[in-house]
Design an enzyme around this catalytic site. Structure first.
Site, mmCIF file in Angstrom:
data_model
loop_
_atom_site.group_PDB
_atom_site.id
_atom_site.type_symbol
_atom_site.label_atom_id
_atom_site.label_comp_id
_atom_site.label_asym_id
_atom_site.label_seq_id
_atom_site.Cartn_x
_atom_site.Cartn_y
_atom_site.Cartn_z
ATOM 1 C CB SER A 59 -0.852 -0.015 1.273
ATOM 2 O OG SER A 59 -1.415 1.250 1.509
ATOM 3 C CE1 TYR A 78 -3.740 -2.072 5.555
ATOM 4 C CE2 TYR A 78 -3.146 0.134 4.808
ATOM 5 C CZ TYR A 78 -3.534 -1.160 4.527
ATOM 6 O OH TYR A 78 -3.704 -1.562 3.220
ATOM 7 C CE LYS A 91 -1.577 -4.352 3.577
ATOM 8 N NZ LYS A 91 -1.867 -5.644 2.937
HETATM 9 N N1 LIG Z 1 -8.929 -0.970 -0.622
HETATM 10 C C1 LIG Z 1 -7.877 -0.170 -0.670
HETATM 11 O O1 LIG Z 1 -8.023 1.036 -0.903
HETATM 12 C C2 LIG Z 1 -6.468 -0.705 -0.475
HETATM 13 C C3 LIG Z 1 -5.372 0.142 -0.657
HETATM 14 C C4 LIG Z 1 -4.093 -0.386 -0.478
HETATM 15 C C5 LIG Z 1 -3.902 -1.723 -0.139
HETATM 16 N N2 LIG Z 1 -5.008 -2.513 0.050
HETATM 17 C C6 LIG Z 1 -4.791 -3.923 0.401
HETATM 18 O O2 LIG Z 1 -5.479 -4.739 -0.536
HETATM 19 C C7 LIG Z 1 -5.877 -5.961 0.088
HETATM 20 C C8 LIG Z 1 -7.339 -6.217 -0.193
HETATM 21 O O3 LIG Z 1 -8.102 -5.126 0.305
HETATM 22 P P1 LIG Z 1 -9.658 -4.995 0.036
HETATM 23 O O4 LIG Z 1 -9.936 -3.534 -0.107
HETATM 24 O O5 LIG Z 1 -10.094 -5.915 -1.033
HETATM 25 O O6 LIG Z 1 -10.214 -5.468 1.467
HETATM 26 P P2 LIG Z 1 -11.368 -6.508 1.826
HETATM 27 O O7 LIG Z 1 -11.576 -6.403 3.289
HETATM 28 O O8 LIG Z 1 -12.547 -6.314 0.917
HETATM 29 O O9 LIG Z 1 -10.681 -7.892 1.456
HETATM 30 C C9 LIG Z 1 -9.830 -8.599 2.316
HETATM 31 C C10 LIG Z 1 -10.200 -10.069 2.181
HETATM 32 O O10 LIG Z 1 -9.298 -10.846 2.968
HETATM 33 C C11 LIG Z 1 -10.042 -11.746 3.785
HETATM 34 N N3 LIG Z 1 -9.209 -11.959 4.969
HETATM 35 C C12 LIG Z 1 -8.824 -11.047 5.898
HETATM 36 N N4 LIG Z 1 -8.005 -11.599 6.798
HETATM 37 C C13 LIG Z 1 -7.843 -12.906 6.431
HETATM 38 C C14 LIG Z 1 -7.097 -13.994 6.939
HETATM 39 N N5 LIG Z 1 -6.316 -13.862 8.025
HETATM 40 N N6 LIG Z 1 -7.172 -15.193 6.303
HETATM 41 C C15 LIG Z 1 -7.938 -15.351 5.196
HETATM 42 N N7 LIG Z 1 -8.671 -14.341 4.670
HETATM 43 C C16 LIG Z 1 -8.623 -13.152 5.279
HETATM 44 C C17 LIG Z 1 -11.357 -11.070 4.041
HETATM 45 O O11 LIG Z 1 -12.410 -11.956 4.355
HETATM 46 C C18 LIG Z 1 -11.599 -10.368 2.693
HETATM 47 O O12 LIG Z 1 -12.258 -11.203 1.770
HETATM 48 C C19 LIG Z 1 -5.514 -5.813 1.561
HETATM 49 O O13 LIG Z 1 -4.282 -6.455 1.774
HETATM 50 C C20 LIG Z 1 -5.370 -4.315 1.742
HETATM 51 O O14 LIG Z 1 -4.506 -3.998 2.796
HETATM 52 C C21 LIG Z 1 -6.273 -2.051 -0.115
#
Ligand SMILES: NC(=O)c1ccc[n+]([C@@H]2O[C@H](COP(=O)([O-])OP(=O)(O)OC[C@H]3O[C@@H](n4cnc5c(N)ncnc54)[C@H](O)[C@@H]3O)[C@@H](O)[C@H]2O)c1
Length: 326
Positions: A117, A141, A145
């Site tokens: 991120s 957070y 990362k």
């Molecule tokens: N959405 C954003 O703006 C953004 C920006 C930068 C980075 N990210 C990263 O992208 C990734 C996905 O984010 P997202 O927005 O789709 O979030 P989200 O919460 O929609 O998806 C995360 C998924 O991981 C699953 N999960 C969480 N912990 C788990 C575990 N220990 N074991 C198995 N499954 C688990 C959840 O059930 C969910 O389906 C994350 O790593 C997040 O940090 C997101």
């Protein structure tokens, strides 16, 4: 070749699964469904329900599905929550990753893509953030990362695992209304929420050193982000031994005020924003240099802010039908 997509039932993961399938890759989803939704996993893609903290279960999934690459998106992602519950974030994001990497190396999976991120940079004081900009995260957070990247790179050095750490900037939009983000953690859904409650959208500070005084961010359509994963996965497969760290953004800044104006125009609400004091920890400007991803992956974002807002709005109206105007 089969790719295990952890977090594949989440907002971004569901887009990655679709993009990988459309590109002809075999996928299996591994997700504990803590925030994920099983209906987002397409027909024909196996869903293994389990936590990345469960070493035995992860290892079995890797072996049973003959996995030869992992895209690891499973994590907790809310900055504010991470401040209140740092140990939960360290457990899910760091320990979950450590356990997964142990299984990956034990089984001999050769490729690993990690969801990082822009939060690793903290408050960068540069016009364009390159991958060489110092990483000084300001939330637990962001720390998870950055530490996650260290785990991934250290494993790559020790074992020869091919890796890509993708640093996403501000993710928005959806490829289909049913894949929309259901959370209200980012600017676009936060503005939708205010507008549909008949409240004015809020600008947190208009005294930043930017042209209109409001914060500037780099927004990336989730469908473009998903394509970047496909490109990274292919790059790792075709040239093993790579250890990539890449910004995934558009290299274009949009201010909060511009975003609110566009959202008003697209949704038809036309509600002027109110200005409230700055929030602590909001940098004035965070815009990616997207050059390295273009060079290394031959990837470039195709969608603009208009596409992001209108697709996000379709998803919002699907969840909140009374929000639609006209
Ligand atoms: N959405 C954003 O703006 C953004 C920006 C930068 C980075 N990210 C990263 O992208 C990734 C996905 O984010 P997202 O927005 O789709 O979030 P989200 O919460 O929609 O998806 C995360 C998924 O991981 C699953 N999960 C969480 N912990 C788990 C575990 N220990 N074991 C198995 N499954 C688990 C959840 O059930 C969910 O389906 C994350 O790593 C997040 O940090 C997101």
């Amino acid at each position: 070749m089969t790719w295990l997509i952890t977090g594949g039932a989440g907002y971004i993961g569901a887009h990655v699964v679709r993009a990988m399938c459309e590109a002809g890759e075999r996928t299996v989803v591994y997700d504990d469904l803590s925030t994920g939704i099983s209906e987002r996993v397409p027909d024909g893609v196996p869903l293994v329900v389990g936590s990345t903290l469960d070493a035995e279960h992860v290892t079995r999934a890797l072996v049973d599905h003959d996995v030869s690459g992992v895209v690891h998106l499973a994590a907790k992602k809310q900055v504010g929550e991470s401040v209140r519950q740092p140990l939960v974030y360290y457990r899910e994001n760091i320990e979950g990753l450590r356990v997964l990497l142990e299984s990956v190396t034990r089984v001999g999976v050769p490729s690993f893509v990690f969801s990082s991120s822009a939060a690793v940079y903290g408050m960068p004081d540069v016009h364009l953030v390159t991958e060489e900009t110092p990483c000084l995260p300001i939330s637990p957070y962001g720390e998870t990362k950055l530490a996650g990247e260290w785990l991934v790179r250290a494993t790559a050095r020790a074992t020869g695992l091919s890796t890509a750490c993708l640093r996403y900037f501000n993710v928005a939009g959806s490829a289909a209304p049913e894949l929309a983000d259901v959370g209200v953690y980012n600017l676009i859904p936060m503005v939708f929420e205010r507008l549909t409650a008949n409240d004015p959208p809020r600008i947190f500070g208009d005294d930043y050193p930017t042209p209109d005084g409001t914060c500037i961010r780099d927004y990336i359509h989730v469908a473009d982000l998903a394509e970047a994963h496909v490109a990274a996965a292919r790059a790792l497969r075709t040239s093993p031994g790579r250890d990539l760290t890449l910004n995934i953004g558009r290299g274009e800044g949009v201010s909060v005020r511009e975003m609110i104006d566009r959202i008003n125009a697209i949704t038809g609400y036309d509600r002027p924003p109110t200005v409230t004091p700055r929030r602590p920890g909001d940098p004035a400007r965070v815009v990616a240099s997207a050059d390295r991803a273009a060079t290394e992956l031959a990837w470039k974002a195709k969608h603009d802010v208009q596409d992001m807002i209108s697709s996000a709005w379709e998803g919002w109206v699907r969840l909140h039908p009374s929000a639609a105007r006209g």
